[in-house]
Design a protein around this motif. Structure first.
Motif, PDB file in Angstrom:
ATOM      1  N   LYS A  23      20.632   1.445   3.973  1.00 25.62           N
ATOM      2  CA  LYS A  23      19.488   0.577   4.242  1.00 25.62           C
ATOM      3  C   LYS A  23      18.257   1.468   4.329  1.00 25.62           C
ATOM      4  N   ARG A  81       5.995  -3.772   4.611  1.00 26.69           N
ATOM      5  CA  ARG A  81       6.792  -3.014   5.576  1.00 26.69           C
ATOM      6  C   ARG A  81       5.847  -2.243   6.490  1.00 26.69           C
ATOM      7  N   ASP A 130      17.385 -10.196  11.115  1.00 27.33           N
ATOM      8  CA  ASP A 130      16.554 -10.844  10.103  1.00 27.33           C
ATOM      9  C   ASP A 130      16.642 -12.357  10.243  1.00 27.33           C
ATOM     10  N   ARG A 136       9.641  -5.743   8.517  1.00 28.24           N
ATOM     11  CA  ARG A 136       9.327  -6.273   7.191  1.00 28.24           C
ATOM     12  C   ARG A 136       9.007  -7.760   7.248  1.00 28.24           C
ATOM     13  N   SER A 143      12.291  -9.254   9.004  1.00 31.98           N
ATOM     14  CA  SER A 143      13.454  -8.453   9.382  1.00 31.98           C
ATOM     15  C   SER A 143      12.986  -7.208  10.115  1.00 31.98           C
ATOM     16  N   HIS A 188       5.805  -8.669  -0.320  1.00 33.43           N
ATOM     17  CA  HIS A 188       6.640  -7.961   0.648  1.00 33.43           C
ATOM     18  C   HIS A 188       5.790  -6.900   1.347  1.00 33.43           C
ATOM     19  N   SER A 211      19.912  -4.151  13.190  1.00 35.29           N
ATOM     20  CA  SER A 211      18.969  -4.894  12.356  1.00 35.29           C
ATOM     21  C   SER A 211      19.038  -6.368  12.691  1.00 35.29           C
ATOM     22  N   ASN A 247      13.747  -5.960   1.662  1.00 33.29           N
ATOM     23  CA  ASN A 247      14.945  -5.801   2.480  1.00 33.29           C
ATOM     24  C   ASN A 247      16.136  -5.611   1.540  1.00 33.29           C
TER      25      ASN A 247
END
Length: 761
Positions: free
Chosen positions: A115, A492, A568, A502, A551, A490, A566, A122
């Motif tokens: 990841k 981050r 999400d 994110r 997420s 997107h 994590s 993601n």
């Protein structure tokens, strides 16, 4: 004449000497005496289009220009460094780590699942080491140890596994092979079983809206499969597999490096099942009989000096399945009757007749990928890809026939470059797609042609310190869907060390292939009702949805062991959807959405190294997937709202020759799921409103004898869970209550398997 040439050469001499002036050096990961060189670091002049990438030893050589004096060196996971250079020289560059990890390593020695902390999307990458943890015979069976994807059976006959993500089935996923659309159209139901597990090098799973580069059809995410490469795969690889239920498989790879630049590989897969299994004694096969032969020839060319790289694939597949009652003989028992689409005019047969089905698929596909990287501008490149496939399926289910031929052509042209420096990148290009469907359902012809052309632009900003983002837009013109715009975004943000937050949103649009995607309906007595509204595909309007998601990923160290957690949450809102309504047990209806439909998905996942080489992975998922049916707002049928997952993996220390033991255990826990309404059936054919909860356990042990040979044994469904009545009306398969579509648990009981892998490096 000669003197003019001499004068011209003398005039040009300063330019020749100027072009030969360079800045050279080496990039290291620290200033320590044991520092490691960094291969693949970006080196470029600020505010220019000139840059290079360090070689295998971390070395670089870049032309020197007086007008630029700020040299930037960057590498993922390290702080960028900017140097003032006023003359050609040789330098040493020492970069400092910006975060402790570039990616989360779930398995210590092999990065089985990765990841990334820094990508705006993601993305979860699953490599071949993770696939070896289970009996991964094909792509559909590649997600048993990964909580990002849900795997369910599609019906009570074929044993076909259907994948889901964010609470939505595979038609809402864009499934690609090396970024070329692959499992779609006619191959939607069984296409995942057409990619053998040993052919897979890695799988990239993208949650939420994907990239505009890959098309407009992605709604809940994308699954991209990278195949093994002839240049890096083993020269010879052989894998054999067998299980107690009569399934046998053989995979062979043969790779040859023809020159320094050209390699080729021949990949052959075969499987067969001739053993009849009926553990629940309902008179129907628990798994299909059949065989498959799958052959691919792959060519790889790369020339680092000129910047060219290319791949050429050619594949042929033949897949045959037989399902139905145990005593069915296709040579004598096949019912050949031209009943209507509704099924109301089927043959007048008694319950004593034998019900059966055959599904025969043949597929040819080929693809070409060409890439060119500018030698002195490694961040700038062209890419071209093109693919052709012809998929034919001839099948019948009792007295219903379903034949489909799908010819597909796809091509795209892509250009990558930067704006100012390598932190600002863009991709732009065009794509073309053609799909010709020759589809016959019993006596009704649904043939059509789909054509689309699109253009896209995607901008990316990469700042490893705090913020990265990707914003894309594409415009497509489709002969049935019209002209429409697909935006994707997107972002981050790194709030603190080893943290990654994110957010994303995007639109997806698609034409639903209602029969190819719901073939289980043919193995039932349900009448088929299409309530068209004047649309261009089966009389229905295209599906249109927006996906939103957030997420968070946090890496940590506890008791000197690494881990991550994590969370999400994603929402998919449909502006239009083709509703598949199973709520009347006598029919299945297709109609466009009138009201609201949404899929809400929440997941929390923890990965941690409990002990040295003992890795622990667990997750919890909650789904709220509801649709406005004509009978009211209902939760999606056969969708467990609560799912719990645990995986434990342990490896012994590998010896010098690679010898070691590997152990893997996986638990899936399923909460109750709403079942389609069967209250209108006679009492003996009614089901409860909800399915029971159950646990599914798998385990595998691998003994690696050397780098060249290993054997493995394992078991699936060790808790021996079985749905007692996967086939309603099994006592009268030609009667009005016959239905194989309501499957919520395994049909096969406990199953053991074994196999071997042999390779010549």
């Amino acid at each position: 004449m000669n003197k003019y040439i001499v004068v011209l050469l003398l005039c040009m001499l300063p330019y020749f000497s100027y072009s030969q002036e360079k800045v050279e050096g080496v990039v290291f990961d620290s200033d320590a005496s044991n520092a490691l060189s960094l291969s693949g670091a970006n080196v470029y002049w600020q505010d220019s289009q000139t840059g290079v990438v360090t070689d295998f030893d971390g070395k670089f050589s870049i032309p020197y220009f007086k007008e630029f004096n700020r040299l930037i060196i960057s590498y993922v996971g390290f702080e960028s460094d900017t140097l003032t250079i006023n003359a050609p020289k040789t330098i040493r560059v020492n970069l400092k780590p910006s975060n402790e990890l570039n990616e989360v390593v779930v398995q210590q020695e092999r990065d089985a699942i990765q990841k990334t902390y820094f990508s705006p999307q993601n993305v979860i990458t699953v490599n071949s080491d993770e696939l070896l943890k289970a009996a991964c015979c094909n792509l559909a069976e590649s997600f048993e140890t990964n909580p990002a994807i849900d795997v369910n059976l599609s019906d009570g006959l074929t044993g076909t596994k259907q994948i889901q993500m964010l609470g939505l089935t595979s038609p809402y996923l864009l499934i690609t092979q090396e970024n070329i659309p692959m499992v779609r159209g006619a191959s939607q139901a069984y296409g995942l079983t057409f990619t053998p597990g040993t052919w897979i090098e890695s799988i990239q799973i993208t949650k939420g809206a994907g990239s505009v580069v890959n098309g407009y059809e992605s709604i809940s995410g994308q699954i991209n499969t990278e195949l093994v490469k002839p240049l890096t795969d083993n020269a010879v690889f052989v894998n054999g597999y067998a299980n107690q239920n009569g399934r046998y498989e053989l995979n062979t790879h043969f790779n040859k490096k023809l020159t320094d630049k050209l390699s080729t590989g021949l990949y052959i897969h075969g499987n067969t099942r001739t053993q009849k299994e009926d553990n629940n004694e309902d008179g129907f096969l628990d798994a299909p009989l059949g065989e498959q032969i799958n052959v691919m020839n792959r060519w790889q060319y790369q020339n680092p000096e000129t910047g060219f790289v290319s791949f050429l694939n050619v594949r042929f597949l033949n897949d045959e399945k037989q399902v139905g009652q145990v005593d069915f003989n296709p040579n004598t028992d096949r019912v050949d009757n031209g009943g209507s689409l509704s099924g109301a005019e089927g043959p007048a047969l008694s319950g004593a007749e034998v019900w059966g089905s055959e599904i025969n698929s043949r597929r040819f596909d080929t693809s070409l990928k060409l890439g060119y990287v500018f030698p002195e501008l490694p961040f700038q490149s062209f890419g071209f890809q093109s693919a052709y496939s012809l998929h034919k399926q001839d099948s019948y289910f009792g007295f219903r026939t379903y034949d489909i031929s799908h010819e597909s052509i796809y091509s795209s042209l892509l250009f990558n470059s930067i704006i100012g420096d390598t932190r600002n990148k863009f991709k732009t290009g065009i794509s073309f797609a053609y799909d010709g469907y020759d589809e016959v359902v019993t006596t009704d012809d649904y043939s059509r042609e789909d054509r689309s052309v699109g253009a896209f632009l995607e901008y990316s900003y990469e700042n490893l310190e705090k913020v990265s983002l990707t914003a894309g837009l594409r415009v497509d013109n489709h002969n049935r869907l019209g002209t429409f715009v697909t935006p994707r975004f997107h972002i981050r943000y790194t709030p603190w060390e080893r943290g990654s937050l994110r957010g994303s949103f995007g639109r997806g649009k698609r034409a639903a292939n209602i029969f190819a995607e719901n073939q289980q309906l043919f193995a039932s007595a349900r009448q088929i009702n299409i309530a068209g509204s004047g649309g261009n595909v089966y009389g229905l309007e295209p599906e249109d949805a927006w996906n939103y998601g957030v997420s968070f990923l946090q890496g940590f160290s506890f008791l000197n062991k690494k881990g991550d957690i994590s969370l999400d949450y994603y929402i998919t809102d449909f502006e239009n959807q083709v509703v598949v309504d199973w709520e009347n047990p006598q029919e299945v209806s297709f109609y466009n959405l009138e009201g609201e439909s949404s899929a809400k998905s929440f997941q929390v996942e923890l990965n941690y190294e409990l002990l040295t080489r003992l890795n622990f992975r667990t997750s919890y998922k909650f789904y709220d997937v509801s649709t406005d049916y004509k009978s009211g707002n209902l939760q999606k049928p056969l969708q467990a709202q609560h799912r719990f997952f645990v995986n434990l993996g342990y490896e012994t220390v590998a010896k010098d020759n690679g010898a070691q033991w590997k152990f893997d255990y996986t638990l899936h826990s399923f909460g109750e799921a709403r079942l389609p309404d069967t209250s209108a059936n006679p009492v003996e054919y009614q089901l409860p409103a909800f399915s029971p909860t159950y646990n599914l356990m798998n385990a595998q042990v691998t003994k690696v004898f050397s780098n060249s040979f290993e054997v493995y044994v394992g078991g699936e469904n060790l808790s021996d869970v079985q749905q007692t009545n996967p086939v309603l009306g099994a006592d009268n398969p030609f009667g009005p209550n016959f239905d194989t579509t309501i499957v919520y648990a395994p049909i096969m009981g406990r199953m053991f398997y074994g196999g071997f892998r042999f390779k010549i490096l």
